[in-house]
Every structure is written in C-alpha cells, then in structure tokens.
Motif scaffolding. Structure first.
Motif, PDB file in Angstrom:
ATOM      1  N   SER A  99       0.838  -1.212   0.000  1.00  0.00           N
ATOM      2  CA  SER A  99       0.000   0.000   0.000  1.00  0.00           C
ATOM      3  C   SER A  99       0.868   1.254   0.000  1.00  0.00           C
ATOM      4  O   SER A  99       0.631   2.211   0.744  1.00  0.00           O
ATOM      5  N   SER A 100       1.866   1.263  -0.865  1.00  0.00           N
ATOM      6  CA  SER A 100       2.877   2.321  -0.848  1.00  0.00           C
ATOM      7  C   SER A 100       2.788   3.276  -2.026  1.00  0.00           C
ATOM      8  O   SER A 100       3.439   4.325  -2.026  1.00  0.00           O
ATOM      9  N   GLY A 101       2.035   2.921  -3.061  1.00  0.00           N
ATOM     10  CA  GLY A 101       2.047   3.726  -4.271  1.00  0.00           C
ATOM     11  C   GLY A 101       3.236   3.455  -5.163  1.00  0.00           C
ATOM     12  O   GLY A 101       3.518   4.215  -6.096  1.00  0.00           O
ATOM     13  N   LEU A 102       3.944   2.346  -4.911  1.00  0.00           N
ATOM     14  CA  LEU A 102       5.122   1.978  -5.705  1.00  0.00           C
ATOM     15  C   LEU A 102       4.871   0.744  -6.579  1.00  0.00           C
ATOM     16  O   LEU A 102       5.818   0.122  -7.051  1.00  0.00           O
ATOM     17  N   GLY A 103       3.614   0.395  -6.771  1.00  0.00           N
ATOM     18  CA  GLY A 103       3.317  -0.787  -7.579  1.00  0.00           C
ATOM     19  C   GLY A 103       3.731  -2.066  -6.888  1.00  0.00           C
ATOM     20  O   GLY A 103       4.191  -3.009  -7.541  1.00  0.00           O
ATOM     21  N   SER A 104       3.548  -2.136  -5.575  1.00  0.00           N
ATOM     22  CA  SER A 104       3.977  -3.303  -4.801  1.00  0.00           C
ATOM     23  C   SER A 104       3.265  -4.575  -5.251  1.00  0.00           C
ATOM     24  O   SER A 104       3.909  -5.606  -5.485  1.00  0.00           O
ATOM     25  N   SER A 105       1.956  -4.536  -5.362  1.00  0.00           N
ATOM     26  CA  SER A 105       1.228  -5.733  -5.795  1.00  0.00           C
ATOM     27  C   SER A 105       1.580  -6.090  -7.226  1.00  0.00           C
ATOM     28  O   SER A 105       1.736  -7.271  -7.565  1.00  0.00           O
ATOM     29  N   ALA A 106       1.741  -5.090  -8.091  1.00  0.00           N
ATOM     30  CA  ALA A 106       2.098  -5.357  -9.480  1.00  0.00           C
ATOM     31  C   ALA A 106       3.447  -6.053  -9.575  1.00  0.00           C
ATOM     32  O   ALA A 106       3.642  -6.967 -10.389  1.00  0.00           O
ATOM     33  N   SER A 107       4.404  -5.641  -8.741  1.00  0.00           N
ATOM     34  CA  SER A 107       5.731  -6.248  -8.766  1.00  0.00           C
ATOM     35  C   SER A 107       5.654  -7.731  -8.417  1.00  0.00           C
ATOM     36  O   SER A 107       6.275  -8.574  -9.088  1.00  0.00           O
ATOM     37  N   SER A 108       4.906  -8.079  -7.365  1.00  0.00           N
ATOM     38  CA  SER A 108       4.762  -9.489  -6.978  1.00  0.00           C
ATOM     39  C   SER A 108       4.118 -10.297  -8.092  1.00  0.00           C
ATOM     40  O   SER A 108       4.555 -11.409  -8.416  1.00  0.00           O
ATOM     41  N   ILE A 109       3.060  -9.748  -8.662  1.00  0.00           N
ATOM     42  CA  ILE A 109       2.322 -10.448  -9.719  1.00  0.00           C
ATOM     43  C   ILE A 109       3.201 -10.675 -10.944  1.00  0.00           C
ATOM     44  O   ILE A 109       3.296 -11.787 -11.481  1.00  0.00           O
ATOM     45  N   VAL A 110       3.838  -9.609 -11.393  1.00  0.00           N
ATOM     46  CA  VAL A 110       4.619  -9.688 -12.629  1.00  0.00           C
ATOM     47  C   VAL A 110       5.832 -10.601 -12.459  1.00  0.00           C
ATOM     48  O   VAL A 110       6.156 -11.407 -13.351  1.00  0.00           O
ATOM     49  N   ALA A 111       6.519 -10.514 -11.320  1.00  0.00           N
ATOM     50  CA  ALA A 111       7.670 -11.390 -11.098  1.00  0.00           C
ATOM     51  C   ALA A 111       7.239 -12.858 -11.114  1.00  0.00           C
ATOM     52  O   ALA A 111       7.952 -13.719 -11.647  1.00  0.00           O
TER      53      ALA A 111
END
Length: 346
Positions: A115-127
């Motif tokens: 919940s940081s505004g840094l694409g945290s969930s996107a990073s986990s998903i994409v990796a």
C-alpha cells in the motif's frame, strides 16, 4: 542489495529441483497526467533492485512461502496472496492452450512496502508470471501475460488497471492503448535520457481501494476536458522533445486534489520539490509515495532531501530514491546480477 538476496540465492543453489528467480521493478502509476493510463518502471541509480523477487521451481506438490522485509505486512491478509492468484491464472491459461503446468514451489521475497504507491502488488504479480513463463519454456505470448497481470491486479484495486503492471512487465514509460477486440495493450513512450525521478515513500500506508473512495463518482465536463488535453499534450511533448510543454503537463488535473488530504506532508513536499526546480511533482499511483521529475543528479539529491524534511515535519519518516526509468522491466536474475541501467551508464 544489488543482486539476489542471500535467502533466495541459497535456496535456489541448494534446491534439488532446478528453479529460477525473477525480478519485477517498482513503478509509478498514473504518472501525474495519465490517471489509470500511464506508468513508469523505476531503476535506482545506485544499482539497487527496487522491486520484489519471486523464486519458482517445479515440485511434487504446490507450496508457497513469503520472506523479506515486508513479509509481515501480508501475514494478516486472509485473502489469497496475489502471487497465488497469478500462479492460478497462469496455469489455467497454459492448460486452456493444451499445455501442462505445475505443481510449483514458489517463494516471494517481499521487498516493496505494501500500500505504498510503488506498484507493490504489481511487482509481486509480474515477477511470478515472468518466472513461471521462463520455467515452463515461454508457453504464453507477452500480451497474454499482460492480461493475466491486469486480472490479478484487479483483486486489490477492484478493477483491471494496467498502469503499474505494464511498466513493471515491459519497462520504460508505458501508455495504455486500445487493443484488438478489447484485449489490453500498451505502447512505450520516449523519455528524455537526462530526466531523473526522485521518489520518496513516507512511512504510512494508503490502500488503493481506500484512495479510490476519495474520488468523486465522475468528474465534471471541464475536468474531463482538462485531463484529456493535458495527457494528449504530454504525449506530444515527449515525442517532439518539447521540454517546456512537458513541464506544463507534468501535473494531475483530475484526482490529486481529492487524494492530497490523505497523505500528511504531501503538499509541503510538493512545494519543496517545485521550489528547487523540479519540472513536476505528484503522487505516485494512489499514494502515499511522491515523485518529482528533475534534470540532473545533484538537483535530484537536494530535492530528495527537501521532500524528506517536509514529511519529517509532518511527523513521518521516509525513504528516498533517485531513479532513472528501468528500460528492461521484469526479468530472470542470476546470482550477482546488477541493474542494467547502471551498467549502461557507469
């Protein structure tokens, strides 16, 4: 930390089943002018990997574990982890195409604050998707991976949004465009090589779903026209290298005003950045992180310090990074890997 973490590197080298580790960079969603339509992948100039790591390996049965500095932040979430959502979507897509996939042993090293505004969930998903894709011999097309990433991202944001997953997957500055038959699509936009991004994350959380609740149900006609004109002008400025026009368009005319009160110290940090010569400064994604666009590294350091002081005066500690755009996006790593931007620009 520039390469693989000790946890994942030792786990991978000691595993009896060959596996690999994938990395996906942090990202700035919305990118000021492009609400839900534009995002940028981040590469710190010091060579650190700013993003999540996911180890994947074939296994007799499925398993999943979470490590890393922000693993505890996920422990109380009773929903299936987004890594598992991404894995399930990947397996379904491969099987729908007539292939076989799984079971997998998966380890997420959560390095980005949630919940940081840094694409945290996107990073986990994409990796996760990039790791599984490589492990299984590239059974899916890139457009299919983008679609799966968007679907998985929708579990946290409430709808499919691509402005974080697209740059994290593809690198650079990405604009979401209409695809064929409604399929998701993105196009890389040119970005001046001398422009840097100062990113500051205050020590607080702001869930995307909560941030969206602050928005009105629909904008007025004047706001909609201003948004469309500003975004079109920004794209034009990037293609024509019109720096003056670019600076005028690095603003958020449609949602920032509604979200600014949710981030203590934001307006002060923004004013500090602009006062020191930033071309633009806005919330990164839905916040609370903030980014500023600057023209040189010395200026970037001064602006980063000023923004962090502004948050400190609002009662918040913070972390800061001076970044370029990550040109590559998600990739499979090997022990000792360093960031390609620093290698290309020693």
């Amino acid at each position: 930390m520039t390469g693989l973490s000790e946890t994942l590197s030792e786990s991978l080298s000691g595993s009896s089943t060959p596996g690999l580790v994938a990395y996906a960079p942090a990202s700035i969603g919305n990118m000021a002018a492009g609400f839900d339509l534009m995002g940028a992948a981040l590469a710190p100039l010091d060579g650190r990997l700013l993003g999540d790591l996911v180890q994947v390996a074939r296994a007799p049965e499925s398993s999943f574990r979470v490590t890393g500095p922000f693993a505890a932040a996920l422990a109380d979430d009773r929903r299936p982890n987004l890594v598992l959502r991404a894995r399930d979507f990947f397996v379904e897509a491969v099987r729908a195409a007539g292939g076989e996939a799984g079971p997998f042993a998966i380890t997420l090293e959560k390095r980005l604050p949630v919940s940081s505004g840094l694409g945290s969930s996107a990073s986990s998903i994409v990796a996760t998707l990039v790791g599984l894709q490589a492990l299984c011999g590239d059974p899916l097309r890139g457009s299919e991976l983008l679609d799966l990433a968007g679907r998985a991202e929708g579990f946290t944001s409430g709808d499919r949004h691509l402005d974080n997953v697209a740059p994290s997957l593809l690198g650079g500055l990405q604009l979401m465009v209409p695809g064929r038959e409604g399929a998701p699509a993105a196009r890389r936009l040119p970005w001046p090589s001398d422009l840097l991004l100062v990113v500051v994350h205050p020590d607080c959380q702001l869930a995307t779903a909560d941030s969206r609740k602050a928005l009105p149900e629909r904008p007025g006609w004047g706001e909609a026209v201003d948004f469309a004109g500003n975004l079109a002008s920004l794209v034009h400025a990037l293609h024509t290298r019109d720096r003056a026009l670019l600076a005028r368009c690095l603003r958020d005319p449609i949602v920032e005003v509604h979200r600014a009160p949710l981030v203590p110290g934001f307006r002060a940090a923004q004013a500090a950045a602009m006062g020191l010569g930033a071309l633009g400064c806005s919330l990164s994604g839905s916040g609370p992180s903030v980014f500023a666009v600057v023209e040189d590294e010395a200026q970037a350091s001064a602006i980063a310090s000023a923004m962090q002081i502004a948050f400190e005066e609002a009662g918040l500690g913070s972390q800061g990074w001076v970044c370029a755009l990550d040109p590559e996006g998600a990739r499979v790593l090997t022990p000792g890997s360093r960031h390609p931007w620093r290698e290309a620009h020693p």
